[in-house]
Design a protein around this motif. Structure first.
Motif, PDB file in Angstrom:
ATOM      1  N   ILE A  79       5.332  -0.629 -10.250  1.00 23.66           N
ATOM      2  CA  ILE A  79       6.374  -1.516  -9.709  1.00 23.66           C
ATOM      3  C   ILE A  79       5.802  -2.426  -8.616  1.00 23.66           C
ATOM      4  N   ASP A  80       4.476  -2.540  -8.628  1.00 23.74           N
ATOM      5  CA  ASP A  80       3.859  -3.527  -7.739  1.00 23.74           C
ATOM      6  C   ASP A  80       4.196  -4.928  -8.263  1.00 23.74           C
ATOM      7  N   VAL A  81       3.963  -5.937  -7.424  1.00 24.21           N
ATOM      8  CA  VAL A  81       4.184  -7.311  -7.874  1.00 24.21           C
ATOM      9  C   VAL A  81       3.251  -7.608  -9.042  1.00 24.21           C
ATOM     10  N   ALA A  82       3.688  -8.519  -9.926  1.00 29.54           N
ATOM     11  CA  ALA A  82       2.807  -8.952 -11.012  1.00 29.54           C
ATOM     12  C   ALA A  82       1.634  -9.723 -10.403  1.00 29.54           C
TER      13      ALA A  82
ATOM     14  N   LEU B  82       3.361  -8.729   7.839  1.00 26.02           N
ATOM     15  CA  LEU B  82       4.064  -7.446   7.821  1.00 26.02           C
ATOM     16  C   LEU B  82       4.651  -7.260   6.427  1.00 26.02           C
ATOM     17  N   GLU B  83       4.417  -6.070   5.870  1.00 27.77           N
ATOM     18  CA  GLU B  83       4.977  -5.767   4.543  1.00 27.77           C
ATOM     19  C   GLU B  83       5.832  -4.509   4.650  1.00 27.77           C
ATOM     20  N   VAL B  84       7.012  -4.540   4.047  1.00 24.56           N
ATOM     21  CA  VAL B  84       7.865  -3.349   3.975  1.00 24.56           C
ATOM     22  C   VAL B  84       7.841  -2.895   2.519  1.00 24.56           C
ATOM     23  N   GLY B  85       7.197  -1.739   2.257  1.00 21.69           N
ATOM     24  CA  GLY B  85       7.054  -1.243   0.878  1.00 21.69           C
ATOM     25  C   GLY B  85       5.634  -1.421   0.383  1.00 21.69           C
ATOM     26  N   THR B  86       4.819  -0.364   0.560  1.00 20.84           N
ATOM     27  CA  THR B  86       3.374  -0.460   0.275  1.00 20.84           C
ATOM     28  C   THR B  86       3.029  -0.118  -1.163  1.00 20.84           C
ATOM     29  N   LEU B  87       3.645   0.953  -1.683  1.00 18.69           N
ATOM     30  CA  LEU B  87       3.255   1.589  -2.945  1.00 18.69           C
ATOM     31  C   LEU B  87       1.740   1.880  -2.876  1.00 18.69           C
ATOM     32  N   GLY B  88       0.944   1.337  -3.790  1.00 20.00           N
ATOM     33  CA  GLY B  88      -0.502   1.610  -3.771  1.00 20.00           C
ATOM     34  C   GLY B  88      -1.307   0.535  -3.064  1.00 20.00           C
ATOM     35  N   GLY B  89      -0.631  -0.363  -2.358  1.00 20.56           N
ATOM     36  CA  GLY B  89      -1.370  -1.356  -1.569  1.00 20.56           C
ATOM     37  C   GLY B  89      -1.796  -2.593  -2.334  1.00 20.56           C
ATOM     38  N   TYR B  90      -1.268  -2.776  -3.547  1.00 22.85           N
ATOM     39  CA  TYR B  90      -1.706  -3.920  -4.365  1.00 22.85           C
ATOM     40  C   TYR B  90      -1.372  -5.253  -3.678  1.00 22.85           C
ATOM     41  N   SER B  91      -0.099  -5.432  -3.293  1.00 26.83           N
ATOM     42  CA  SER B  91       0.259  -6.702  -2.632  1.00 26.83           C
ATOM     43  C   SER B  91      -0.402  -6.794  -1.254  1.00 26.83           C
TER      44      SER B  91
ATOM     45  N   THR C 295       1.507  -2.575   6.760  1.00 24.88           N
ATOM     46  CA  THR C 295       2.378  -2.291   5.626  1.00 24.88           C
ATOM     47  C   THR C 295       3.037  -0.920   5.811  1.00 24.88           C
ATOM     48  N   LEU C 296       4.335  -0.856   5.510  1.00 26.93           N
ATOM     49  CA  LEU C 296       5.150   0.322   5.831  1.00 26.93           C
ATOM     50  C   LEU C 296       5.557   1.057   4.555  1.00 26.93           C
ATOM     51  N   GLU C 297       5.390   2.373   4.563  1.00 25.32           N
ATOM     52  CA  GLU C 297       5.680   3.173   3.374  1.00 25.32           C
ATOM     53  C   GLU C 297       6.294   4.506   3.787  1.00 25.32           C
ATOM     54  N   VAL C 298       7.283   4.960   3.018  1.00 27.20           N
ATOM     55  CA  VAL C 298       7.941   6.228   3.344  1.00 27.20           C
ATOM     56  C   VAL C 298       7.280   7.425   2.646  1.00 27.20           C
TER      57      VAL C 298
ATOM     58  N   ASN D 118       6.459   6.360   7.311  1.00 24.11           N
ATOM     59  CA  ASN D 118       7.732   6.803   7.892  1.00 24.11           C
ATOM     60  C   ASN D 118       8.801   5.961   7.209  1.00 24.11           C
ATOM     61  N   PRO D 119      10.078   6.332   7.302  1.00 25.19           N
ATOM     62  CA  PRO D 119      11.089   5.389   6.827  1.00 25.19           C
ATOM     63  C   PRO D 119      10.932   4.062   7.568  1.00 25.19           C
ATOM     64  N   ALA D 120      10.924   2.959   6.826  1.00 26.76           N
ATOM     65  CA  ALA D 120      10.542   1.673   7.429  1.00 26.76           C
ATOM     66  C   ALA D 120      11.464   1.267   8.579  1.00 26.76           C
TER      67      ALA D 120
ATOM     68  N   VAL E  17       6.409 -12.151   6.547  1.00 22.59           N
ATOM     69  CA  VAL E  17       6.946 -10.807   6.303  1.00 22.59           C
ATOM     70  C   VAL E  17       7.333 -10.730   4.835  1.00 22.59           C
ATOM     71  N   PHE E  18       6.895  -9.666   4.181  1.00 18.75           N
ATOM     72  CA  PHE E  18       7.238  -9.457   2.764  1.00 18.75           C
ATOM     73  C   PHE E  18       8.049  -8.169   2.667  1.00 18.75           C
ATOM     74  N   ILE E  19       9.298  -8.294   2.209  1.00 21.01           N
ATOM     75  CA  ILE E  19      10.220  -7.152   2.136  1.00 21.01           C
ATOM     76  C   ILE E  19      10.322  -6.715   0.682  1.00 21.01           C
TER      77      ILE E  19
ATOM     78  N   GLY F 239      18.849  -4.549   7.134  1.00 18.61           N
ATOM     79  CA  GLY F 239      18.133  -4.046   8.314  1.00 18.61           C
ATOM     80  C   GLY F 239      16.708  -4.575   8.365  1.00 18.61           C
ATOM     81  N   TYR F 240      16.072  -4.690   7.200  1.00 22.75           N
ATOM     82  CA  TYR F 240      14.694  -5.204   7.175  1.00 22.75           C
ATOM     83  C   TYR F 240      14.669  -6.677   7.582  1.00 22.75           C
ATOM     84  N   PHE F 241      15.679  -7.427   7.120  1.00 24.13           N
ATOM     85  CA  PHE F 241      15.733  -8.854   7.467  1.00 24.13           C
ATOM     86  C   PHE F 241      15.943  -9.027   8.981  1.00 24.13           C
TER      87      PHE F 241
HETATM   88  C1  SAM Z   1       8.280  -1.982  -5.157  1.00 26.34           C
HETATM   89  S1  SAM Z   1       7.330  -0.793  -4.322  1.00 26.34           S
HETATM   90  C2  SAM Z   1       6.254  -1.789  -3.328  1.00 26.34           C
HETATM   91  C3  SAM Z   1       5.227  -2.530  -4.141  1.00 26.34           C
HETATM   92  C4  SAM Z   1       4.162  -3.194  -3.307  1.00 26.34           C
HETATM   93  N1  SAM Z   1       4.740  -4.139  -2.359  1.00 26.34           N
HETATM   94  C5  SAM Z   1       3.226  -3.942  -4.224  1.00 26.34           C
HETATM   95  O1  SAM Z   1       3.617  -4.992  -4.759  1.00 26.34           O
HETATM   96  O2  SAM Z   1       2.093  -3.468  -4.415  1.00 26.34           O
HETATM   97  C6  SAM Z   1       8.435  -0.158  -3.130  1.00 26.34           C
HETATM   98  C7  SAM Z   1       7.839   0.860  -2.182  1.00 26.34           C
HETATM   99  O3  SAM Z   1       8.753   1.014  -1.087  1.00 26.34           O
HETATM  100  C8  SAM Z   1       8.745   2.353  -0.703  1.00 26.34           C
HETATM  101  N2  SAM Z   1       9.975   2.645   0.024  1.00 26.34           N
HETATM  102  C9  SAM Z   1      11.205   2.946  -0.479  1.00 26.34           C
HETATM  103  N3  SAM Z   1      12.062   3.192   0.508  1.00 26.34           N
HETATM  104  C10 SAM Z   1      11.382   3.055   1.669  1.00 26.34           C
HETATM  105  C11 SAM Z   1      11.728   3.214   3.042  1.00 26.34           C
HETATM  106  N4  SAM Z   1      12.952   3.541   3.415  1.00 26.34           N
HETATM  107  N5  SAM Z   1      10.769   2.993   3.951  1.00 26.34           N
HETATM  108  C12 SAM Z   1       9.509   2.628   3.594  1.00 26.34           C
HETATM  109  N6  SAM Z   1       9.135   2.490   2.312  1.00 26.34           N
HETATM  110  C13 SAM Z   1      10.049   2.692   1.367  1.00 26.34           C
HETATM  111  C14 SAM Z   1       8.633   3.107  -2.020  1.00 26.34           C
HETATM  112  O4  SAM Z   1       8.193   4.439  -1.798  1.00 26.34           O
HETATM  113  C15 SAM Z   1       7.657   2.233  -2.791  1.00 26.34           C
HETATM  114  O5  SAM Z   1       6.342   2.676  -2.604  1.00 26.34           O
END
Ligand code: SAM
Length: 225
Positions: free
Chosen positions: A42-45, A65-74, A90-93, A119-121, A139-141, A150-152
């Motif tokens: 579910i990373d960006v294309a 600043l990025e909210v949502g890291t996953l595997g760090g692709y973006s 980049t923030l990841e839960v 942590n929760p972002a 900032v990329f949400i 809240g992120y905005f």
């Molecule tokens: C769509 S993926 C991110 C994809 C990434 N930006 C990329 O393109 O490579 C969303 C990520 O947000 C994380 N996530 C979901 N809820 C979260 C929260 N409350 N705080 C921080 N991260 C959260 C998920 O665990 C997931 O890894």
């Protein structure tokens, strides 16, 4: 007129990538490691990653600043835009996602540029504001959509005039405008639109897209005062 199918849109994305995106070993290795670590794809294309990279370059971003890291692709795409002296936070839960992201970032030689905070972002963002973190240029949400408002708000609080805020996955496959939807992701994204529309400090728009990731889209807001 030809009808849209996911198969055709995926083939068109592949055509775009073949022509415009040179092979990048770090990005390809990250996607491979994500897959072998069972992260959802579910990373960006790739072509969207390049678009984010170009946007960051256009505004000469040095701090992202990025909210949502996953595997760090973006995050790796952003690190290419900010350069070795720049910073991507980049923030990841999910600790497991963060672990894979750190592996990918380390393999790409980007440990000095990219920092993953686990942590929760919303909590991390509150902490960063309390610490007086320097403003970000972009900032990329891209996390849980319920919390988009809240992120905005946090993104705006850590912005300066000229900061670009991009929010991914706004179309919700058309569910954004389904009047019967009470889903948290839809309500969170609608609230985001209300906020962006009323907020005097930004000029904003949104674009829906089709591609290998289906019917999607992103919103973008430029901080103007
Ligand atoms: C769509 S993926 C991110 C994809 C990434 N930006 C990329 O393109 O490579 C969303 C990520 O947000 C994380 N996530 C979901 N809820 C979260 C929260 N409350 N705080 C921080 N991260 C959260 C998920 O665990 C997931 O890894």
């Amino acid at each position: 007129m030809a009808t849209y199918t996911l198969e055709k849109a995926t083939a068109l994305d592949a055509y775009v990538c073949d022509h415009l995106l040179p092979t990048d070993p770090a990005l390809e290795a990250a996607l491979k490691n994500n897959a072998s670590s069972n992260l959802d794809a579910i990373d960006v294309a790739a072509n969207q990653g390049k678009q984010l990279y170009l946007l960051a370059k256009m505004i000469k971003a040095k701090r992202v600043l990025e909210v949502g890291t996953l595997g760090g692709y973006s995050a790796i795409w952003f690190s290419k835009a900010v350069g070795p002296e720049g910073k991507v936070i980049t923030l990841e839960v999910e600790p497991e996602h963060a672990k894979v992201a750190r592996e990918n970032i380390s393999n790409a030689g980007l440990k000095k540029v990219v920092e993953v905070k686990v942590n929760p972002a919303l909590a991390t963002l509150a902490q960063m504001q309390k610490e007086g973190t320097e403003a970000f240029d972009m900032v990329f949400i891209d996390a849980d959509k319920d919390n988009n408002p809240g992120y905005f708000t946090a993104a705006l609080a850590m912005s300066h005039v000229g900061t670009l805020i991009v929010v991914d996955n706004i179309a919700r496959r058309g569910r954004l405008i389904d009047p019967n939807s009470t889903a948290g992701d839809v309500l969170g994204t609608r609230k985001l639109f209300e906020m962006m529309g009323k907020e005097k400090r930004v000029e904003a728009t949104a674009v829906q897209t089709v591609g290998s990731k289906g019917w999607d889209g992103y919103a973008m807001a430029l901080v103007v005062e």
